[in-house]
Design an enzyme around this catalytic site. Structure first.
Site, PDB file in Angstrom:
ATOM      1  N   CYS A 131      36.306  42.583  44.881  1.00 37.42           N
ATOM      2  CA  CYS A 131      35.203  42.116  44.057  1.00 37.42           C
ATOM      3  C   CYS A 131      34.098  41.627  44.993  1.00 37.42           C
ATOM      4  O   CYS A 131      34.309  41.504  46.191  1.00 37.42           O
ATOM      5  CB  CYS A 131      35.657  40.987  43.127  1.00 37.42           C
ATOM      6  SG  CYS A 131      34.472  40.675  41.788  1.00 37.42           S
ATOM      7  N   CYS A 133      32.071  38.746  44.128  1.00 34.77           N
ATOM      8  CA  CYS A 133      31.569  37.392  43.845  1.00 34.77           C
ATOM      9  C   CYS A 133      31.744  36.419  45.010  1.00 34.77           C
ATOM     10  O   CYS A 133      30.983  35.467  45.142  1.00 34.77           O
ATOM     11  CB  CYS A 133      32.173  36.844  42.557  1.00 34.77           C
ATOM     12  SG  CYS A 133      33.957  36.950  42.478  1.00 34.77           S
ATOM     13  N   CYS A 141      29.493  39.490  40.478  1.00 30.71           N
ATOM     14  CA  CYS A 141      30.515  40.440  40.931  1.00 30.71           C
ATOM     15  C   CYS A 141      29.956  41.815  41.305  1.00 30.71           C
ATOM     16  O   CYS A 141      30.697  42.797  41.353  1.00 30.71           O
ATOM     17  CB  CYS A 141      31.596  40.574  39.863  1.00 30.71           C
ATOM     18  SG  CYS A 141      32.397  38.993  39.502  1.00 30.71           S
ATOM     19  N   LYS A 207      40.168  41.775  31.648  1.00 35.23           N
ATOM     20  CA  LYS A 207      39.853  40.466  32.213  1.00 35.23           C
ATOM     21  C   LYS A 207      38.821  39.798  31.316  1.00 35.23           C
ATOM     22  O   LYS A 207      37.721  40.320  31.113  1.00 35.23           O
ATOM     23  CB  LYS A 207      39.297  40.647  33.627  1.00 35.23           C
ATOM     24  CG  LYS A 207      38.905  39.356  34.298  1.00 35.23           C
ATOM     25  CD  LYS A 207      38.539  39.604  35.754  1.00 35.23           C
ATOM     26  CE  LYS A 207      38.048  38.350  36.422  1.00 35.23           C
ATOM     27  NZ  LYS A 207      37.671  38.605  37.825  1.00 35.23           N
ATOM     28  N   ARG A 217      37.166  29.124  41.194  1.00 34.13           N
ATOM     29  CA  ARG A 217      35.807  29.313  41.724  1.00 34.13           C
ATOM     30  C   ARG A 217      35.499  28.294  42.805  1.00 34.13           C
ATOM     31  O   ARG A 217      34.732  28.574  43.726  1.00 34.13           O
ATOM     32  CB  ARG A 217      34.793  29.304  40.582  1.00 34.13           C
ATOM     33  CG  ARG A 217      34.982  30.555  39.723  1.00 34.13           C
ATOM     34  CD  ARG A 217      34.013  30.667  38.577  1.00 34.13           C
ATOM     35  NE  ARG A 217      34.347  31.852  37.762  1.00 34.13           N
ATOM     36  CZ  ARG A 217      33.843  32.107  36.577  1.00 34.13           C
ATOM     37  NH1 ARG A 217      32.954  31.279  36.054  1.00 34.13           N
ATOM     38  NH2 ARG A 217      34.199  33.194  35.915  1.00 34.13           N
ATOM     39  N   ARG A 229      29.515  35.251  33.488  1.00 32.17           N
ATOM     40  CA  ARG A 229      30.020  36.620  33.671  1.00 32.17           C
ATOM     41  C   ARG A 229      30.239  37.342  32.343  1.00 32.17           C
ATOM     42  O   ARG A 229      30.963  38.325  32.271  1.00 32.17           O
ATOM     43  CB  ARG A 229      31.350  36.571  34.436  1.00 32.17           C
ATOM     44  CG  ARG A 229      31.298  35.860  35.775  1.00 32.17           C
ATOM     45  CD  ARG A 229      32.330  36.457  36.725  1.00 32.17           C
ATOM     46  NE  ARG A 229      32.775  35.569  37.767  1.00 32.17           N
ATOM     47  CZ  ARG A 229      32.071  35.225  38.832  1.00 32.17           C
ATOM     48  NH1 ARG A 229      30.831  35.675  38.999  1.00 32.17           N
ATOM     49  NH2 ARG A 229      32.579  34.416  39.745  1.00 32.17           N
ATOM     50  N   GLU A 245      39.720  49.433  27.075  1.00 33.50           N
ATOM     51  CA  GLU A 245      39.649  49.170  28.521  1.00 33.50           C
ATOM     52  C   GLU A 245      40.835  49.827  29.234  1.00 33.50           C
ATOM     53  O   GLU A 245      40.693  50.450  30.283  1.00 33.50           O
ATOM     54  CB  GLU A 245      39.674  47.658  28.792  1.00 33.50           C
ATOM     55  CG  GLU A 245      38.357  46.937  28.527  1.00 33.50           C
ATOM     56  CD  GLU A 245      37.299  47.242  29.588  1.00 33.50           C
ATOM     57  OE1 GLU A 245      37.587  47.961  30.556  1.00 33.50           O
ATOM     58  OE2 GLU A 245      36.159  46.757  29.417  1.00 33.50           O
ATOM     59  N   LYS A 260      44.326  39.224  32.268  1.00 32.57           N
ATOM     60  CA  LYS A 260      43.965  37.960  32.904  1.00 32.57           C
ATOM     61  C   LYS A 260      42.986  37.202  32.024  1.00 32.57           C
ATOM     62  O   LYS A 260      42.036  37.829  31.571  1.00 32.57           O
ATOM     63  CB  LYS A 260      43.327  38.296  34.243  1.00 32.57           C
ATOM     64  CG  LYS A 260      42.852  37.128  35.028  1.00 32.57           C
ATOM     65  CD  LYS A 260      42.214  37.635  36.277  1.00 32.57           C
ATOM     66  CE  LYS A 260      41.510  36.470  36.920  1.00 32.57           C
ATOM     67  NZ  LYS A 260      40.525  36.890  37.857  1.00 32.57           N
ATOM     68  N   SER A 287      44.127  30.008  37.757  1.00 28.18           N
ATOM     69  CA  SER A 287      43.993  28.670  38.335  1.00 28.18           C
ATOM     70  C   SER A 287      43.988  27.556  37.290  1.00 28.18           C
ATOM     71  O   SER A 287      44.645  26.525  37.462  1.00 28.18           O
ATOM     72  CB  SER A 287      42.712  28.611  39.171  1.00 28.18           C
ATOM     73  OG  SER A 287      41.584  28.977  38.394  1.00 28.18           O
ATOM     74  N   TYR A 326      50.209  30.911  41.221  1.00 27.04           N
ATOM     75  CA  TYR A 326      50.195  30.050  42.395  1.00 27.04           C
ATOM     76  C   TYR A 326      51.492  29.347  42.554  1.00 27.04           C
ATOM     77  O   TYR A 326      51.852  28.574  43.130  1.00 27.04           O
ATOM     78  CB  TYR A 326      49.008  29.084  42.275  1.00 27.04           C
ATOM     79  CG  TYR A 326      47.712  29.849  42.075  1.00 27.04           C
ATOM     80  CD1 TYR A 326      47.049  30.411  43.166  1.00 27.04           C
ATOM     81  CD2 TYR A 326      47.191  30.066  40.801  1.00 27.04           C
ATOM     82  CE1 TYR A 326      45.894  31.151  42.979  1.00 27.04           C
ATOM     83  CE2 TYR A 326      46.045  30.814  40.612  1.00 27.04           C
ATOM     84  CZ  TYR A 326      45.400  31.351  41.696  1.00 27.04           C
ATOM     85  OH  TYR A 326      44.249  32.095  41.521  1.00 27.04           O
TER      86      TYR A 326
HETATM   87  C1  PBG Z   1      36.982  37.400  41.107  1.00 25.29           C
HETATM   88  C2  PBG Z   1      38.174  36.716  40.553  1.00 25.29           C
HETATM   89  C3  PBG Z   1      38.247  35.541  39.759  1.00 25.29           C
HETATM   90  C4  PBG Z   1      39.610  35.256  39.623  1.00 25.29           C
HETATM   91  C5  PBG Z   1      40.313  36.258  40.284  1.00 25.29           C
HETATM   92  N1  PBG Z   1      39.406  37.165  40.831  1.00 25.29           N
HETATM   93  C6  PBG Z   1      37.188  34.647  39.254  1.00 25.29           C
HETATM   94  C7  PBG Z   1      36.239  35.145  38.272  1.00 25.29           C
HETATM   95  O1  PBG Z   1      36.300  36.270  37.772  1.00 25.29           O
HETATM   96  O2  PBG Z   1      35.340  34.361  37.986  1.00 25.29           O
HETATM   97  C8  PBG Z   1      40.185  34.073  38.911  1.00 25.29           C
HETATM   98  C9  PBG Z   1      41.577  33.709  39.297  1.00 25.29           C
HETATM   99  C10 PBG Z   1      42.002  32.354  38.886  1.00 25.29           C
HETATM  100  O3  PBG Z   1      41.306  31.624  38.163  1.00 25.29           O
HETATM  101  O4  PBG Z   1      43.093  31.970  39.313  1.00 25.29           O
HETATM  102  N2  PBG Z   1      36.318  38.272  40.291  1.00 25.29           N
END
Ligand code: PBG
Length: 326
Positions: A131, A133, A141, A207, A217, A229, A245, A260, A287, A326
């Site tokens: 990605c 970002c 992104c 996603k 982030r 986003r 998708e 996700k 996260s 994690y």
């Molecule tokens: C990047 C990306 C993100 C996450 C994984 N890859 C952040 C986003 O899309 O803003 C989030 C993972 C997480 O929150 O653990 N595109």
């Protein structure tokens, strides 16, 4: 009749079926479990930061760190000792620009991390998040168009470039997460043209534009500097769109798919697994999901391990083949 009256006659069950029979013995309960959690079905994300001697704790993700390359040895060793077979790499570069050019540099942070980890543990599977970002100065992104939206098709070419550079560095699986239309096709084409037709793609196919990404982030330093986003990630309120998708990504050549976040999207995981049982499906417990459990446990409000396992079992029960967490 008062409460003190002794029970004269027990109710007699008319059926001989008693579901509690199978719950009475703890070993028996294990024997008949549908869902088991095993280390080989987990992928551990790692945040790799440019610089030296860095092991930065991530405040909102207790137990997680940003590592510089020279600090990876102990971490990789403990991952291998836990029988975890795969890591997912996120890079935090030392310089960012409008197009995220350090993302495809052969000396980029991810490219270096791949070779370092391959030296430390050749058997560990390396999945690289793909990605922009973390690499763009605006934190979106992809590249921006004149009106400050993300230019889908201009980004595709750069994604292919980034994928080839990960491949050359030794990545084992490419995982595009930017939610650009056509990203899988562009990356597949780019990889095939450079002789990497055997390299699998794990597409972040579904996603959602989620507020559960907040702690990440901070960890990956990829917060958008303006806007959000929502013009490329999916709307939380949508259900069936996930099938479009997924269908498109399969057509474009995705080898594996991802949903996700995970916990708040179990219906989506279930739906995809029912419709496409044969394609390996990953779910990313993100996260914010992790942070919520950690925070409640720190206050003594929840049993951390029990809740963690319960949340992970739920993700597998919904239909995920493997989990990134994690
Ligand atoms: C990047 C990306 C993100 C996450 C994984 N890859 C952040 C986003 O899309 O803003 C989030 C993972 C997480 O929150 O653990 N595109």
């Amino acid at each position: 009749m008062t409460l003190e009256t002794p029970i004269q006659k027990k109710v007699s069950l008319h059926s001989s079926i008693r579901l509690r029979r199978l719950r009475s013995h703890s070993t028996l309960r294990q024997l008949i479990r549908d869902v088991v959690l095993v280390p080989q079905h987990f992928v551990l994300p790692l945040f790799i930061i440019a610089g030296k001697n860095i092991k930065n704790p991530i405040a909102s993700m207790p137990g997680c760190y940003q590592f510089s390359l020279d600090q990876l040895t102990a971490e990789i060793k403990s991952i291998v000792n836990l029988n975890i077979l795969a890591v997912m790499l996120f890079g935090i570069p030392d310089k960012k620009d409008a197009v995220g050019s350090s993302a495809w540099s052969s000396q980029g942070i991810i490219q270096q991390a791949i070779s370092e980890i391959k030296n430390l543990a050749p058997q560990l599977l390396i999945i690289t998040d793909l990605c922009f970002c973390e690499y763009t100065d605006h934190g979106h992104c992809g590249v921006l168009d004149a009106s400050h939206g993300v230019d889908n098709d201009a980004t595709l070419e750069l994604l292919a470039r980034q994928a080839v550079s990960h491949a050359k560095a030794g990545s084992d699986v490419i995982a595009p997460s930017g939610m650009m239309d056509g990203m899988v096709q562009a990356i597949r084409q780019g990889l095939d043209d450079e002789g990497f037709s055997q390299l699998p793609i794990l597409s972040y196919a579904v996603k959602y534009a989620s507020s559960f990404y907040g702690p990440f982030r901070e960890a990956a330093q990829g917060t958008p500097q303006f806007g959000d986003r929502k013009s490329y990630q999916m709307d939380t309120a949508n259900t069936s769109e996930c099938l479009r998708e997924v269908e498109l990504d399969i057509q474009e050549g995705a080898d594996m798919l991802m949903v996700k976040p995970a916990g708040a999207y179990l219906d989506i995981i279930y739906k995809i697994k029912q419709k496409f049982p044969a394609i390996p499906l990953a779910a990313y417990q993100v996260s914010g999901e992790y942070a919520m459990i950690k925070a409640a446990a720190q206050r003594g409000w929840l049993d951390e391990n029990a809740v963690m396992l319960e949340s992970l079992i739920a993700i597998k029960r919904a239909g995920a083949n493997f989990i990134i967490s994690y």
